[in-house]
Design an enzyme around this catalytic site. Structure first.
Site, PDB file in Angstrom:
ATOM      1  N   SER A 173      81.064  79.796  66.946  1.00 42.12           N
ATOM      2  CA  SER A 173      81.968  80.614  67.822  1.00 42.12           C
ATOM      3  C   SER A 173      82.469  81.663  66.879  1.00 42.12           C
ATOM      4  O   SER A 173      81.646  82.440  65.983  1.00 42.12           O
ATOM      5  CB  SER A 173      82.810  79.840  68.529  1.00 42.12           C
ATOM      6  OG  SER A 173      83.401  80.595  69.574  1.00 42.12           O
ATOM      7  N   ASP A 301      76.222  77.834  78.129  1.00 45.01           N
ATOM      8  CA  ASP A 301      77.331  78.094  77.666  1.00 45.01           C
ATOM      9  C   ASP A 301      78.030  79.076  78.853  1.00 45.01           C
ATOM     10  O   ASP A 301      77.497  79.997  78.899  1.00 45.01           O
ATOM     11  CB  ASP A 301      77.128  79.039  76.317  1.00 45.01           C
ATOM     12  CG  ASP A 301      78.257  79.160  75.543  1.00 45.01           C
ATOM     13  OD1 ASP A 301      79.343  79.243  75.849  1.00 45.01           O
ATOM     14  OD2 ASP A 301      78.245  79.040  74.200  1.00 45.01           O
ATOM     15  N   HIS A 329      79.274  75.415  75.294  1.00 38.86           N
ATOM     16  CA  HIS A 329      79.667  76.152  74.022  1.00 38.86           C
ATOM     17  C   HIS A 329      80.009  75.218  72.746  1.00 38.86           C
ATOM     18  O   HIS A 329      80.142  75.565  71.734  1.00 38.86           O
ATOM     19  CB  HIS A 329      80.966  76.907  74.083  1.00 38.86           C
ATOM     20  CG  HIS A 329      81.167  77.946  73.261  1.00 38.86           C
ATOM     21  ND1 HIS A 329      80.483  79.113  73.083  1.00 38.86           N
ATOM     22  CD2 HIS A 329      82.404  78.092  72.311  1.00 38.86           C
ATOM     23  CE1 HIS A 329      80.716  79.635  71.920  1.00 38.86           C
ATOM     24  NE2 HIS A 329      82.017  79.279  71.628  1.00 38.86           N
TER      25      HIS A 329
END
Length: 350
Positions: A173, A301, A329
């Site tokens: 991320s 996601d 995610h």
């Protein structure tokens, strides 16, 4: 933990209804004791995941069993993932066995506990780091004002490596911004960089730009967001970002993760330093551009949609692309076996 039925007295083996009833009663009692011991071990493993930077003990209680997921990637790379066959690992042929795992926003080194144990079991050397203000690092997240400051534990680690040692970086991320910064600073130390549903932005862009289509433009977000933290008082600019725990659980991060891992994350996630993800990156072909990049897409996601991930790889093409079906995610929670196999293959690429 030893056998729950070991060393039973000889008199318990004699015939008759009384002895069978006795054995049944003791068997039930022993099963209860075994279940109690398993629950105790489970709690201990959760505590270790929160408190330690690395875990070398395998935590079987919440290990995902969904191993049947499929992964695919571009055809210009070896097809060991696409044809479902895992190549044998030859440690002596690897350029490096050291894999540095860099968490995303709000997370910490604790989130990698499943991946750490899987990589260690095959003889690799994974290292999970807490960025500043994350995990068990006691820095106030509201005091972190630059990407360099936020990423300092990573760059310090790379700086202290021997000159001839190389590593593989994995960034999750917003951790993609930290590994991008590290690639610019230490390109000769980094063998490969893996962006795991991450902010793989090009020169002159902000990490937050990746999320702008999902949330709002930076200006609108800063004016309207209910998740901003004003660590220096409401009269000053916001310093951090936090999410409502229920929203994280049901909508954004963990739509495919187990309740046990969601509980761990809910207890452990911290405020996100805001200014580092609003910072414009300066990346050069001579440094950042010299490191081979790989991108892992997560197809369920809800935080960073598959469409946005596709846009990232179109605008800043990596050397190779992998996809994990059925992953939210956080594939280190929802699909650890699939993620582990991809990292293992990338480690073996010449």
């Amino acid at each position: 933990m030893g056998s729950a039925f070991g060393c039973m007295p000889k008199e318990n083996l004699s015939g008759g209804m009384g002895s069978r009833s006795n054995r049944g009663s003791k068997s039930r009692s022993q099963r209860k004791m075994a279940a109690s011991e398993e629950e105790l071990l489970h709690r201990q493993a959760l505590a270790m995941a929160i408190q330690q930077h690395q875990l070398s003990q395998r935590f079987e209680g919440s290990m995902s069993r969904r191993i049947g997921s499929t992964s695919s990637r571009r055809r210009d790379l070896p097809d060991s993932i696409t044809n479902g066959k895992q190549q044998p690992l030859l440690l002596e042929d690897l350029e490096t066995k050291k894999i540095i795992l860099v968490h995303g926003e709000g997370f910490g080194a604790w989130c990698w506990y499943k991946i750490l144990s899987l990589l260690e079991e095959v003889g690799l050397n994974p290292v999970a780091l807490d960025l500043r203000g994350s995990g068990i690092d006691n820095t106030d997240p509201n005091s972190i004002t630059t990407l360099a400051d936020y990423s300092k534990p990573l760059t310090d680690y790379l700086h202290n490596l021997p000159d001839d040692e190389k590593v593989i970086l994995v960034g999750h991320s917003c951790g993609g911004a930290s590994i991008s910064y590290a690639m610019e600073c230490y390109p000769k130390t980094i063998s490969k960089a893996v962006f795991l549903c991450a902010t793989m932005v090009s020169d002159g862009h902000k990490p937050f730009d990746v999320f702008s289509e999902e949330l709002a433009s930076a200006d609108v977000f800063l004016k309207e967001s209910q998740f901003l933290v004003y660590g220096n008082g409401s009269d000053n600019p916001p310093t951090g970002l936090t999410f409502d725990k229920q929203q994280i659980r049901s909508v954004l991060y963990f739509n495919q993760s187990s309740p046990k891992d969601i509980a761990l994350a809910t207890l452990s996630m911290r405020t996100i330093p805001l200014e580092p993800i609003m910072e414009t990156l300066s990346l050069t072909p001579e440094n950042y551009g010299m490191v081979r990049r790989f991108f892992i897409q997560t197809l369920e996601d809800r935080m960073l949609s598959p469409d946005v991930q596709e846009k990232l790889v179109r605008e800043n093409p990596p050397h190779g692309i992998y996809k994990i079906k059925g992953s939210d995610h956080c594939p280190f929670f929802s699909k650890p076996q699939s993620l582990y196999k991809i990292l293992l293959e990338i480690a073996q690429l010449p």
